[in-house]
Design an enzyme around this catalytic site. Structure first.
Site, mmCIF file in Angstrom:
data_model
loop_
_atom_site.group_PDB
_atom_site.id
_atom_site.type_symbol
_atom_site.label_atom_id
_atom_site.label_comp_id
_atom_site.label_asym_id
_atom_site.label_seq_id
_atom_site.Cartn_x
_atom_site.Cartn_y
_atom_site.Cartn_z
ATOM 1 N N ARG A 128 64.952 42.196 51.050
ATOM 2 C CA ARG A 128 65.022 40.730 50.528
ATOM 3 C C ARG A 128 66.480 40.618 49.824
ATOM 4 N NH1 ARG A 128 59.498 41.233 49.456
ATOM 5 N NH2 ARG A 128 59.752 41.832 47.131
ATOM 6 N N ILE A 165 74.542 65.695 51.377
ATOM 7 C CA ILE A 165 74.053 65.623 49.950
ATOM 8 C C ILE A 165 74.306 64.132 49.554
ATOM 9 C CG2 ILE A 165 74.470 66.444 47.531
ATOM 10 C CD1 ILE A 165 75.548 69.085 48.745
ATOM 11 N N ASP A 214 85.854 62.560 50.207
ATOM 12 C CA ASP A 214 85.608 62.471 48.670
ATOM 13 C C ASP A 214 85.834 63.788 47.883
ATOM 14 O OD1 ASP A 214 85.487 60.922 46.379
ATOM 15 O OD2 ASP A 214 83.422 60.683 46.246
#
Length: 386
Positions: free
Chosen positions: A231, A254, A277
């Site tokens: 929603r 992960i 990252d």
């Protein structure tokens, strides 16, 4: 420490070459000119599978460190050590990524960007500022006390200094639900800086407004943002369905479950930009390592703060390739995400493909997709090893 290229004097390489036009591995010899641009791809009349694999060099737009060093150390020696480590994993271009940090620390990063030596074949091509203008409720491993409200004059001061730097600012992550984000996004895009939305609790409407202002990407989809809800799609839902919006994925198994990775590839493979990252613990044994001001606990698989929060990764691009192949993604999709998509997004002409006229930015791998050596503009920045 000095980052040097290794030139064998030859301007060709032979292997099972990934042809960007077809997405196939074909026995071939790549020839390049004195400027490091591919001038000919010569197909070979052989069916052998003994040749090494040749892919376009990997482009990582989101990497915090490696080899025991962190971008926030803001020293040329540290950045060179990171560059060398990433070259060993096939990275031919990357954005050194900051974290949200006190102003003095960011000043040191800017000073280093101004002073960084301009080596002819360096793989460090720019900066990615991750923060400091983010949503405190979705800070992830970003330090809460360093998060700041947006001050447009402050940003203008930063960017004006960095755009003439040896290592310019190319990308900034901000939260689209914080005050004044729209004005900041508009101004950054006018200056040629790409904008990722991230570390944010933005809803669908706030995300769409940011896109209308010029935001063109999402930082590590699913992580440090509201989850997908039927929603209220939020930033995740908008990212999955919006044409023209780039979405970063960390594929260490992960940060995102492999099933969700497959789902994203199924619905948005052309817009995926694969990133690591990665932090300073890359290529290091388990232990405690720095991510900016944080001391991060690292085991064989992940990097976490004391409270268990994920704090970057120890993923490398070649491991990402191996993971994705194991999860059923096609090599063509993987190469697009690691090479072609970031080159297109960052406006790197002549990068990301193996074709005539493109730079000979290449990674040589064995049959298990372990890196053997890496070329930048036809020069070995990580020489071949067995």
């Amino acid at each position: 420490m000095m980052f040097l290229s290794h030139d064998s004097g030859e301007r060709s390489i032979t292997g099972r070459v990934y042809l960007s036009a077809t997405g196939n591995l074909v026995p071939a010899r790549i020839h390049w000119d004195h400027d490091g641009r591919i001038e000919h791809i010569q197909r070979l009349d052989t069916r052998t599978n003994d040749l090494p694999i040749i892919l376009p060099g990997f482009i990582d737009e989101h990497i915090h460190g490696a080899n025991g060093h962190d971008v926030m150390e803001a020293s040329c020696e540290s950045w060179e050590a990171i560059s060398e480590a990433l070259a060993r994993h096939g990275v031919t271009s990357f954005l050194a990524t900051t974290i949200t940090a006190p102003w003095d620390d960011l000043e040191r990063v800017m000073a280093c960007a101004q002073e960084f030596p301009q080596y002819p074949y360096h793989n460090l091509i720019g900066l990615h500022f991750e923060g400091p203008y983010i949503d405190p409720a979705f800070k992830g491993a970003q330090p809460h006390e360093a998060i700041r409200p947006i001050a447009l004059q402050e940003v203008k001061s930063i960017v004006s200094r960095l755009q003439s730097a040896t290592v310019p600012l190319r990308l900034m992550t901000i939260a689209p639900n914080v005050p004044s984000s729209g004005a900041l996004i508009r101004w950054l895009r006018q200056e040629g800086i790409h904008v990722n939305m991230g570390h944010s609790g933005a809803n669908r409407e706030q995300t769409l407004q940011a896109i209308a202002q010029g935001a063109d990407g999402i930082t590590h989809l699913f992580n440090a943002m509201k989850g997908l809800h039927h929603r209220e799609p939020g930033m995740v839902g908008v990212g999955l369905i919006t044409d023209g919006l780039w979405i970063e994925l960390i594929t260490d198994g992960i940060h995102i479950h492999p099933d969700m990775v497959r789902l994203v590839f199924h619905v948005a493979s052309s817009r995926i930009i694969l990133v690591t990252d990665g932090i300073s613990a890359i290529d290091c044994p388990p232990g405690k390592y720095h991510l900016g001001q944080w001391l991060v606990h690292v085991d064989e698989h992940s990097a976490r703060l004391d409270d268990g929060t994920l704090a970057g990764s120890i993923l490398t691009p070649d491991q990402s390739v191996r993971n994705l192949l194991q999860w059923g993604c096609s090599l063509r999709e993987i190469v697009h995400g690691w090479c072609e998509a970031p080159a297109i997004r960052l406006g790197l002409r002549g990068y990301g493909r193996i074709e005539k006229g493109y730079y000979a930015d290449l990674v040589q791998l064995n049959h298990d997709y372990q890196v053997i050596g890496t070329l930048k503009h036809g020069h070995w920045i990580s020489p071949p090893h067995c």
